[in-house]
Design an enzyme around this catalytic site. Sequence first.
Site, short mmCIF file in Angstrom:
data_model
loop_
_atom_site.label_atom_id
_atom_site.label_comp_id
_atom_site.label_asym_id
_atom_site.label_seq_id
_atom_site.Cartn_x
_atom_site.Cartn_y
_atom_site.Cartn_z
N CYS A 156 0.85 -1.19 0.00
CA CYS A 156 0.00 0.00 0.00
C CYS A 156 0.89 1.25 0.00
O CYS A 156 1.86 1.32 0.75
CB CYS A 156 -0.90 0.00 1.22
SG CYS A 156 -1.99 1.41 1.23
N ASP A 288 -6.65 10.24 -4.95
CA ASP A 288 -5.95 9.23 -4.17
C ASP A 288 -4.65 8.91 -4.90
O ASP A 288 -4.49 9.25 -6.08
CB ASP A 288 -6.85 7.98 -4.06
CG ASP A 288 -6.47 7.12 -2.86
OD1 ASP A 288 -5.44 7.42 -2.20
OD2 ASP A 288 -7.20 6.15 -2.58
N ASN A 289 -3.74 8.28 -4.19
CA ASN A 289 -2.51 7.78 -4.82
C ASN A 289 -1.69 8.87 -5.50
O ASN A 289 -1.31 8.76 -6.66
CB ASN A 289 -2.85 6.65 -5.80
CG ASN A 289 -3.51 5.50 -5.07
OD1 ASN A 289 -3.16 5.21 -3.93
ND2 ASN A 289 -4.47 4.86 -5.70
#
Length: 884
Positions: A156, A288-289
């Site tokens: 993650c 996100d990310n």
Amino acid sequence: MSLVDKAIESSLETQTESSIFSDASSSHVSESDVETLDQILGKLPIRLDTKKTKVLDIDLQTKDNKVARDPRLLRLTGSHPFNCEAPLTDLFNDGFITSSDLHFVRNHGPVPHVEDEGVLGWNFSVSGDVSSPFEMNIGAMIKEFPQYTNPITICCAGNRRKEQNQVKKGKGFNWGAAGVSTSLWTGCFLWDVIQRANPSKKARYLWMEGGDDPAKGAYGTCIPLHMVRDPERNIMLAYKQNGIYLEPDHGKPLRCVIPGVIGGRSVKWLKRLIVSEIPSDNWYHFYDNRVLPTMVTPEMAATQDHWWKDERYAIYDLNLQSITVFPENEERMIINDSTQNDLYKVKGFAYNGGGKRVGRVEVSLDSGKNWKLCNLNYPEDKFRDAGYIELFGGTINVCERMSCLCWCFWDIEIPKSEFKDSTGLVVRAMDISMTVQPRTMYWNVTSMLNNWWYRVAIQPGSSPDEIKFEHPTIANKPGGWMDRVKKDGGDILSNTWGERVIGGEEEERKEYVDEELQMILNPEKVNTIITKEELSQHENDEDPWFVVKGHVFTGTPFLEEHPGGAQSITMVAGDDATDDFMAIHSDNSKRMLQKFHIGKLEVSDDKKFVENTNKVIEKTATLLNPKIWKKIKLVEKEIISHDSRIFHFALEHEEQTTGLPVGKHFFIRSKDSNGTLVMRAYTPKSNHKLKGKLEVLVKIYFPKDGIPGGKMTTILESMSIGSEIEIKGPTGEFEYISNGNYTFNNKPGHVDSFFMIAGGSGITPCYQVIKEIVDQEEDNTKMKMFYGNRKEEDILCRKDLEDFIATKNSNLIVDHCLSDFHNVPKNWDGLTGRLNKLLWNQYIEEQKSYGEFLVLVCGPPGMVEGVKKLVAETGFDASRVVYF
Ligand SMILES: *[C@@H]1O[C@H](CO)[C@@H](O)[C@H](O)[C@H]1NC(C)=O
Ligand SMILES: *[C@@H]1O[C@H](CO)[C@@H](O)[C@H](O)[C@H]1NC(C)=O
Ligand SMILES: *[C@@H]1O[C@H](CO)[C@@H](O)[C@H](O)[C@H]1NC(C)=O
Ligand SMILES: *[C@@H]1O[C@H](CO)[C@@H](O)[C@H](O)[C@H]1NC(C)=O
Ligand SMILES: CC(=O)N[C@H]1CO[C@H](CO)[C@@H](O)[C@@H]1O
């Protein structure tokens, strides 16, 4: 011969050639620590009947009520959605291949449910910038494309985020250091599938979308197409993990597995593959990310969208990482004359992105001045060396590539004496491009890809011979050196990591100030020690004491004045009220506590003052307990109007009633999206006789014109069906008994009539009293209600009120009043404006004609203030007004 036996046999045949990577250091690795290929494969597949998972109680309450899970997993975002990592040591001890039970999980919402029988029939599509789009199912995918089994590490992007959040809170929840896992994935090479659709030459990205349904629509993101094409990257479409169908949490029935790239791109429950010239337009792809530049503050990120839309800040490849597992957090070591020459083996793991090999791992016991070279063990090489092996319906073909797509392990033996004067052990890795892990943290608002040196602090133990180790943070628990240093006022990011260096140059230290604590303390009382014995003598209603943040306060002088009624104090008598107190009070109210401070509670390990929420649930006949937070589950949300809802909760069992006397209320509490505890009092709409259920009527205060929405109503509005909220009570000073009998402030009384003044959703306590009187045929208490709302459509429970009026005839009269003059309907026959002195006097005169009466008031703060003013101006007896 089973697949596993065959696999092991073929691996033995080909194991004679040594790896081209076998460096000098790996020969130092003691054999007992390194799993052989036989051992790795011999553990697999993990048979279903030996798995430790089952559907846990905590999940029965959520939409994931069919998903079996391992109780060892640490939940990082409450019960739901499920986001977890294994305890760091358990993950390490699980070996090179992580069992699916312990593999980390990142879910954005409920897990889609697919039975084993449905796996092969699951359809997915390939479309977009291609000349031959198609749809196919997993069964066809297995038949029509070559199948492979490969060991792959997924990690993650948020791994180690808790350390960044300790420095400064960014967006995102706290991951420890175990958000990484390795499994054997079986399926096809993704490019084989994409190629069949014949992508255009201009295509640059592959979008992926899941079949899940989180808050912002199906999860989707993308990956550059050149990565998909690259056999060294080995991007897979997988339907099996460690030899069996994927577990629901890991994407059953189909997922992308993208090695060397942040885990957020390995889309689970895969439904759609879309070839495109541009990056994905999915909400999760933008928000996100990403690793935004370090100067972007949370406020800038919240208000300036362009940071999120800039593809330069999207993250794909993982960065270099090394983590120490042994010594563990809180591990102790005795260093004395007889042990000082013993060797201690420091151990951990490392990984890197983009298929790049970790070239070396070094540790230092003197803050990075001198480094020791560690042994490095790459189990992936054993697969590389083994040639082709058939396993789980696919071919292990690691031998075809040079890339490193799995984690590796490092260790080094160090004499115990060397730990003696050290303040900490730091580790760093370097990859084969000589990129080295940074000493300092690159703080960023999403707190992703945190990879500064992993530091295990060394602290004095409980005897002069003993030292104690501390990891930076601990997943899901307080503790770790970052927390300690922060509380000590140290600067985590300084040269010494904020540690006090004995004999060294003393850094300037900031006094750690717990601002909330300062607000509530009386400087003259901070040194008075109150024993637990003394405190326990005040676990009563007459002279209640309570504890906030380790200090003792008396509630006695405030019993009369407390706006929440005496009961909100007596229910915490003798208890730790920190959470409740902090959740409900403004800074001003917190400062008022100073006057009631009487001293500091003696410190010991007595567990009595720890959280009282975790007590065992007994099957009680009634739900509410004034001392214990109970959990109730949301089972239905009924939309009454654009901003009103009835929340239906299930009690602990079907025969249970709330135990809430008519006219009293309860507290509900929950954490908001920032993790701050919020608590509010409510009166339900449902009756105290109703079994198994509780209905709460709530007006939602949405954010508007830059004004934030209501804290508790925002939480309620965002609750998913099946999630839980905590409840405690009853509380309140007024209770209606029957036939005009009541108690108010613990004194019994009798009335012939009630005059009720309600505003908006403040109708609920009045509603309770009305319903009780209506339900009792022989109860002839008169009721007159002034019910104020802004607009006609805001009026709540109108139909119920009309039914009550029909039942009780002239004993119940409701005067509706609309305050928004611009929105009064043409045929409106009620009142308009607000309750003024003229109206008040009329109502009071009318009430007097019935005999004894009380005034019951519940509404928004403005209305309550208005009534208080009328009471004062007209000289009305204030002891006959009940403010709910
Ligand atoms: C998959 O697609 C086929 C053909 O369109 C369809 O008949 C089938 O019902 C689909 N299966 C599922 C599980 O939706
Ligand atoms: C050193 O510590 C070990 C472990 O606690 C103990 O068994 C031993 O007796 C100690 N030796 C000396 C010389 O103190
Ligand atoms: C969470 O914290 C941020 C930053 O302090 C704030 O802007 C936001 O309103 C908070 N959210 C809630 C639900 O309180
Ligand atoms: C109401 O209270 C009176 C005394 O104040 C008592 O005599 C009577 O029995 C009570 N009635 C009910 C129904 O509780
Ligand atoms: C942009 C931003 O918020 N940066 C923060 C990074 O971390 C340092 C160290 O605590 C803060 O001082 C910065 O404000």
